[in-house]
Design a protein around this motif. Structure first.
Motif, PDB file in Angstrom:
ATOM      1  N   MET A 187       0.818  -1.212   0.000  1.00 23.94           N
ATOM      2  CA  MET A 187       0.000   0.000   0.000  1.00 23.94           C
ATOM      3  C   MET A 187       0.854   1.265   0.000  1.00 23.94           C
ATOM      4  N   ILE A 200       1.596   2.255  -3.605  1.00 22.82           N
ATOM      5  CA  ILE A 200       0.503   2.979  -4.284  1.00 22.82           C
ATOM      6  C   ILE A 200       0.562   4.462  -3.917  1.00 22.82           C
ATOM      7  N   VAL A 201       0.739   4.698  -2.638  1.00 19.40           N
ATOM      8  CA  VAL A 201       0.752   6.051  -2.096  1.00 19.40           C
ATOM      9  C   VAL A 201       1.972   6.820  -2.612  1.00 19.40           C
ATOM     10  N   VAL A 205      -7.339   9.105   5.734  1.00 25.56           N
ATOM     11  CA  VAL A 205      -6.456   9.009   6.909  1.00 25.56           C
ATOM     12  C   VAL A 205      -5.301   8.056   6.601  1.00 25.56           C
ATOM     13  N   PHE A 206      -5.656   6.870   6.067  1.00 25.20           N
ATOM     14  CA  PHE A 206      -4.612   5.891   5.731  1.00 25.20           C
ATOM     15  C   PHE A 206      -3.655   6.445   4.678  1.00 25.20           C
ATOM     16  N   TYR A 207      -4.186   7.176   3.713  1.00 26.50           N
ATOM     17  CA  TYR A 207      -3.335   7.739   2.666  1.00 26.50           C
ATOM     18  C   TYR A 207      -2.211   8.578   3.275  1.00 26.50           C
ATOM     19  N   PHE A 208      -2.561   9.519   4.129  1.00 25.44           N
ATOM     20  CA  PHE A 208      -1.540  10.398   4.697  1.00 25.44           C
ATOM     21  C   PHE A 208      -0.671   9.677   5.740  1.00 25.44           C
ATOM     22  N   ALA A 209      -1.269   8.776   6.497  1.00 22.67           N
ATOM     23  CA  ALA A 209      -0.490   8.035   7.495  1.00 22.67           C
ATOM     24  C   ALA A 209       0.525   7.111   6.811  1.00 22.67           C
ATOM     25  N   LEU A 210       0.097   6.459   5.730  1.00 15.80           N
ATOM     26  CA  LEU A 210       1.014   5.606   4.968  1.00 15.80           C
ATOM     27  C   LEU A 210       2.090   6.439   4.273  1.00 15.80           C
ATOM     28  N   PHE A 235       3.278   9.266   5.287  1.00 15.75           N
ATOM     29  CA  PHE A 235       4.232   9.665   6.332  1.00 15.75           C
ATOM     30  C   PHE A 235       5.217   8.526   6.580  1.00 15.75           C
ATOM     31  N   ALA A 236       4.701   7.341   6.785  1.00 20.50           N
ATOM     32  CA  ALA A 236       5.544   6.177   7.063  1.00 20.50           C
ATOM     33  C   ALA A 236       6.481   5.890   5.893  1.00 20.50           C
ATOM     34  N   ILE A 280       9.398   4.556   8.046  1.00 18.16           N
ATOM     35  CA  ILE A 280       8.941   3.981   9.306  1.00 18.16           C
ATOM     36  C   ILE A 280       8.268   2.650   9.010  1.00 18.16           C
ATOM     37  N   ILE A 297       5.688   0.330   9.782  1.00 21.52           N
ATOM     38  CA  ILE A 297       4.448   0.469  10.550  1.00 21.52           C
ATOM     39  C   ILE A 297       4.224  -0.726  11.455  1.00 21.52           C
TER      40      ILE A 297
END
Lengths: 113, 113, 113, 113
Positions: free
Chosen positions: A1, A4-5, A66-71, A73-74, A79, A81
């Motif tokens: 994922m 993709i991001v 939310v997942f888009y930006f959190a992923l 960031f990671a 990072i 996860i």
């Protein structure tokens, strides 16, 4: 994922805007849009929204943001996860031992000795 | 990862508190704690924080908390994150076509015709 | 109240950090700390917290922090809060006419014709 | 200002929805909408937005929404904002003594002895 991001952002040359602070703003504002769906709604109304295809779609979309930006960031700051989550869950397991936390909505700082 | 999150909550009998609205509150408040680390910090300071092991640990912990509640939401309400993300990314690709969005920080509502 | 807030910041030479974006981060993160107090709490528990002197103090403190940054934003960018509020309330009165909005928790976008 | 806010809500019979938790959600989500305006924008771009009448209007509107819910919270739960603010500022003055805080963006927990 993460891939993709990363690809979506790279194709649009968005690395320049995606610094850690703005990505954190991204996560927080999208989380707030998810929360806003439930504003002033009772628990029963929220349950109904989750069953209604139209509002369920909106909920999924906001959670995906939310997942888009959190992923992102990671991915951008390398990072892992899964490791971060395991580490944090272990720390939380110490803060919230089953004996004290079971069936309780107290914060760990509220536990007695 | 959903399984780790489910087990942690089940062992503590927290299903009763983990309704959709409170989980959304959980995601939003943890996202805000991540953001708070960067409050009043310049881009250079933020970069330095990401390289410093102590502050990097704090950043990872807060990001992990976001994932914890976001995964818990997805697990509890049977949302396939991968599908939700792909669907949303496709919608965003239409809103942000490469030709218009490349190198731009405009919101899609600000694009001209 | 704007003057108290201005003086506190000026004495600490904080103008350099108090740009609009970071002040908005300030408001959002403090609002989230207020909200966090109520996380996973039922309506009855929240009412009890408002009556308990210790938790009521914490609630007031977090609300004061929201006002601190919101007032600071208004003071720094010369926004007349009273005028801004009246203007927005009038717009909301058009969005939420009493006939449609009375006793309803619908968002104005959900109203029928 | 509390009276304007009280009247607007009373006319619409919204007391039933305006419990402390949902009002806190209101403050947090509106603060996030203010913040969202500045997402991915540089400091120069933010300054330009504050000078542009159209975006300045949007900023004022979102700030007004924050005040609306914050004032409503204070009005409904009988909190004297002026007293709460003074009390908190005094506590912050102890946490951030001028000698240590002047020109610094450190959190008080980061101050040395």
């Amino acid at each position: 994922m993460k891939e993709i991001v990363r690809k979506f952002s790279a194709e649009r040359d968005w690395d320049q805007f995606h610094n850690a602070k703005d990505l954190a703003v991204g996560i927080a504002t999208e989380a707030s849009e998810l929360l806003e769906i439930f504003r002033f709604k009772s628990e029963n109304e929220v349950e109904a929204m989750l069953k209604n295809p139209k509002s369920a779609k909106k909920i999924k979309d906001e959670l995906a943001d939310v997942f888009y930006f959190a992923l992102r960031f990671a991915q951008k700051y390398d990072i892992d996860i899964s490791t971060a989550l395991r580490t944090k869950i272990e720390a939380n397991a110490r803060r919230y031992p089953i004996g004290k936390a079971k069936g309780s909505n107290k914060k760990y700082t509220e536990f007695g000795p």
